[in-house]
Design an enzyme around this catalytic site. Sequence first.
Site, PDB file in Angstrom:
ATOM      1  N   GLU A 132       3.969  27.795 -11.824  1.00  0.00           N
ATOM      2  CA  GLU A 132       5.210  27.051 -11.604  1.00  0.00           C
ATOM      3  C   GLU A 132       6.404  28.009 -11.494  1.00  0.00           C
ATOM      4  O   GLU A 132       6.526  28.959 -12.253  1.00  0.00           O
ATOM      5  CB  GLU A 132       5.445  26.085 -12.767  1.00  0.00           C
ATOM      6  CG  GLU A 132       6.703  25.269 -12.584  1.00  0.00           C
ATOM      7  CD  GLU A 132       6.981  24.357 -13.755  1.00  0.00           C
ATOM      8  OE1 GLU A 132       7.532  23.279 -13.514  1.00  0.00           O
ATOM      9  OE2 GLU A 132       6.664  24.725 -14.907  1.00  0.00           O
ATOM     10  N   GLN A 141      -3.503  14.460  -8.608  1.00  0.00           N
ATOM     11  CA  GLN A 141      -2.780  14.161  -9.835  1.00  0.00           C
ATOM     12  C   GLN A 141      -1.616  13.252  -9.488  1.00  0.00           C
ATOM     13  O   GLN A 141      -0.995  13.400  -8.433  1.00  0.00           O
ATOM     14  CB  GLN A 141      -2.262  15.454 -10.471  1.00  0.00           C
ATOM     15  CG  GLN A 141      -1.569  15.284 -11.806  1.00  0.00           C
ATOM     16  CD  GLN A 141      -1.218  16.625 -12.443  1.00  0.00           C
ATOM     17  OE1 GLN A 141      -1.941  17.594 -12.323  1.00  0.00           O
ATOM     18  NE2 GLN A 141      -0.090  16.660 -13.126  1.00  0.00           N
ATOM     19  N   LYS A 181       3.683  17.303  -2.205  1.00  0.00           N
ATOM     20  CA  LYS A 181       4.077  16.150  -3.017  1.00  0.00           C
ATOM     21  C   LYS A 181       4.419  14.971  -2.121  1.00  0.00           C
ATOM     22  O   LYS A 181       5.142  15.117  -1.139  1.00  0.00           O
ATOM     23  CB  LYS A 181       5.314  16.475  -3.861  1.00  0.00           C
ATOM     24  CG  LYS A 181       5.114  17.582  -4.859  1.00  0.00           C
ATOM     25  CD  LYS A 181       6.406  17.880  -5.593  1.00  0.00           C
ATOM     26  CE  LYS A 181       6.243  19.035  -6.545  1.00  0.00           C
ATOM     27  NZ  LYS A 181       7.515  19.362  -7.206  1.00  0.00           N
ATOM     28  N   GLU A 188       0.871  -1.174   0.000  1.00  0.00           N
ATOM     29  CA  GLU A 188       0.000   0.000   0.000  1.00  0.00           C
ATOM     30  C   GLU A 188       0.903   1.217   0.000  1.00  0.00           C
ATOM     31  O   GLU A 188       1.770   1.343   0.865  1.00  0.00           O
ATOM     32  CB  GLU A 188      -0.885   0.027   1.247  1.00  0.00           C
ATOM     33  CG  GLU A 188      -1.997  -0.975   1.237  1.00  0.00           C
ATOM     34  CD  GLU A 188      -2.902  -0.871   2.464  1.00  0.00           C
ATOM     35  OE1 GLU A 188      -2.737   0.058   3.283  1.00  0.00           O
ATOM     36  OE2 GLU A 188      -3.774  -1.736   2.600  1.00  0.00           O
ATOM     37  N   TYR A 240       5.155  10.768  -8.431  1.00  0.00           N
ATOM     38  CA  TYR A 240       4.741  11.928  -7.643  1.00  0.00           C
ATOM     39  C   TYR A 240       3.230  11.897  -7.473  1.00  0.00           C
ATOM     40  O   TYR A 240       2.510  11.855  -8.465  1.00  0.00           O
ATOM     41  CB  TYR A 240       4.992  13.246  -8.367  1.00  0.00           C
ATOM     42  CG  TYR A 240       6.319  13.537  -8.976  1.00  0.00           C
ATOM     43  CD1 TYR A 240       7.076  14.604  -8.510  1.00  0.00           C
ATOM     44  CD2 TYR A 240       6.807  12.813 -10.063  1.00  0.00           C
ATOM     45  CE1 TYR A 240       8.280  14.931  -9.105  1.00  0.00           C
ATOM     46  CE2 TYR A 240       8.015  13.136 -10.662  1.00  0.00           C
ATOM     47  CZ  TYR A 240       8.742  14.205 -10.179  1.00  0.00           C
ATOM     48  OH  TYR A 240       9.935  14.529 -10.764  1.00  0.00           O
ATOM     49  N   ASN A 298       2.002  11.719 -11.205  1.00  0.00           N
ATOM     50  CA  ASN A 298       2.972  11.880 -12.288  1.00  0.00           C
ATOM     51  C   ASN A 298       4.049  10.810 -12.169  1.00  0.00           C
ATOM     52  O   ASN A 298       4.403  10.401 -11.064  1.00  0.00           O
ATOM     53  CB  ASN A 298       3.651  13.249 -12.207  1.00  0.00           C
ATOM     54  CG  ASN A 298       2.660  14.385 -12.186  1.00  0.00           C
ATOM     55  OD1 ASN A 298       1.693  14.403 -12.928  1.00  0.00           O
ATOM     56  ND2 ASN A 298       2.888  15.339 -11.304  1.00  0.00           N
ATOM     57  N   ARG A 306      16.395  17.323 -11.307  1.00  0.00           N
ATOM     58  CA  ARG A 306      15.105  17.966 -11.578  1.00  0.00           C
ATOM     59  C   ARG A 306      14.794  18.842 -10.376  1.00  0.00           C
ATOM     60  O   ARG A 306      14.680  18.363  -9.271  1.00  0.00           O
ATOM     61  CB  ARG A 306      14.013  16.917 -11.790  1.00  0.00           C
ATOM     62  CG  ARG A 306      14.201  16.076 -13.040  1.00  0.00           C
ATOM     63  CD  ARG A 306      13.022  15.118 -13.226  1.00  0.00           C
ATOM     64  NE  ARG A 306      13.256  14.188 -14.300  1.00  0.00           N
ATOM     65  CZ  ARG A 306      12.773  14.323 -15.529  1.00  0.00           C
ATOM     66  NH1 ARG A 306      12.023  15.374 -15.832  1.00  0.00           N
ATOM     67  NH2 ARG A 306      13.023  13.407 -16.449  1.00  0.00           N
ATOM     68  N   HIS A 333      11.696  22.809  -7.796  1.00  0.00           N
ATOM     69  CA  HIS A 333      10.412  23.269  -8.314  1.00  0.00           C
ATOM     70  C   HIS A 333       9.375  23.480  -7.208  1.00  0.00           C
ATOM     71  O   HIS A 333       9.394  22.794  -6.197  1.00  0.00           O
ATOM     72  CB  HIS A 333       9.838  22.240  -9.299  1.00  0.00           C
ATOM     73  CG  HIS A 333      10.742  21.958 -10.457  1.00  0.00           C
ATOM     74  ND1 HIS A 333      10.765  20.747 -11.084  1.00  0.00           N
ATOM     75  CD2 HIS A 333      11.653  22.729 -11.097  1.00  0.00           C
ATOM     76  CE1 HIS A 333      11.639  20.779 -12.067  1.00  0.00           C
ATOM     77  NE2 HIS A 333      12.196  21.965 -12.098  1.00  0.00           N
ATOM     78  N   LYS A 375      15.178  25.220 -18.239  1.00  0.00           N
ATOM     79  CA  LYS A 375      14.472  25.948 -17.171  1.00  0.00           C
ATOM     80  C   LYS A 375      15.236  25.839 -15.852  1.00  0.00           C
ATOM     81  O   LYS A 375      15.425  26.830 -15.152  1.00  0.00           O
ATOM     82  CB  LYS A 375      13.057  25.385 -17.016  1.00  0.00           C
ATOM     83  CG  LYS A 375      12.292  25.930 -15.831  1.00  0.00           C
ATOM     84  CD  LYS A 375      10.940  25.275 -15.680  1.00  0.00           C
ATOM     85  CE  LYS A 375      11.117  23.845 -15.246  1.00  0.00           C
ATOM     86  NZ  LYS A 375       9.884  23.116 -15.041  1.00  0.00           N
ATOM     87  N   ASP A 376      15.678  24.637 -15.504  1.00  0.00           N
ATOM     88  CA  ASP A 376      16.390  24.456 -14.239  1.00  0.00           C
ATOM     89  C   ASP A 376      17.758  25.134 -14.266  1.00  0.00           C
ATOM     90  O   ASP A 376      18.222  25.661 -13.263  1.00  0.00           O
ATOM     91  CB  ASP A 376      16.538  22.971 -13.919  1.00  0.00           C
ATOM     92  CG  ASP A 376      15.195  22.325 -13.582  1.00  0.00           C
ATOM     93  OD1 ASP A 376      14.209  23.063 -13.386  1.00  0.00           O
ATOM     94  OD2 ASP A 376      15.141  21.091 -13.528  1.00  0.00           O
TER      95      ASP A 376
END
Length: 185
Positions: free
Chosen positions: A142, A49, A74, A31, A131, A51, A61, A64, A167-168
């Site tokens: 964002e 959501q 998250k 679980e 995620y 991901n 990554r 963010h 972007k990062d």
Amino acid sequence: MPFKSFERLEIPDVILVEFASFPDERGFFAELYKRTVFLANGIPYDFVQVNLSFSRRGVVRGLHYQLKPMEQGKLVYVIAGRVYDVAVDIRKGSPWFGKYVAETLEPGYALWIPPGFAHGFQALEDTYFLYLVTKEYSPQHERCVRWDDPEIGIPWPIKENVILSEKDRKGPPLKEAETNFEYGE
């Protein structure tokens, strides 16, 4: 018991979760989330959501986050592989503002990163990363903090051949980043 432990880290709003798996000759069952157990352990959120990302060894990554009103908590899991996972407190007025906690995650563990934290990870090997988030992705909300901001001082384990998105790579340092989080809200 489906969960072995919920451990609050040095920044106590970030929680390391160890879940149990139940193996037999077919494989195993686990679980990953049970609302009543998470509520009882200080995580009063539902998820809207899910991901999945795949990252090659050396990929970073992050860091963010999403601004209010689309702030995300998250719950992150490694499905296969290993990551160095980081949460940076970006809540103004927090005693931990600009500080980070980090854990090496592998299958069997999850990390809860609440709203008000920038999140990132480095893949220590090729990794599938799951995620669960509390609000949907919103590109206009964002934001990103520079992954190697010297004032935060994250000691990323892999220093050579780091792989980043554009972007990062262009993320601002925390002192210049747009945030709208307050400690204690």
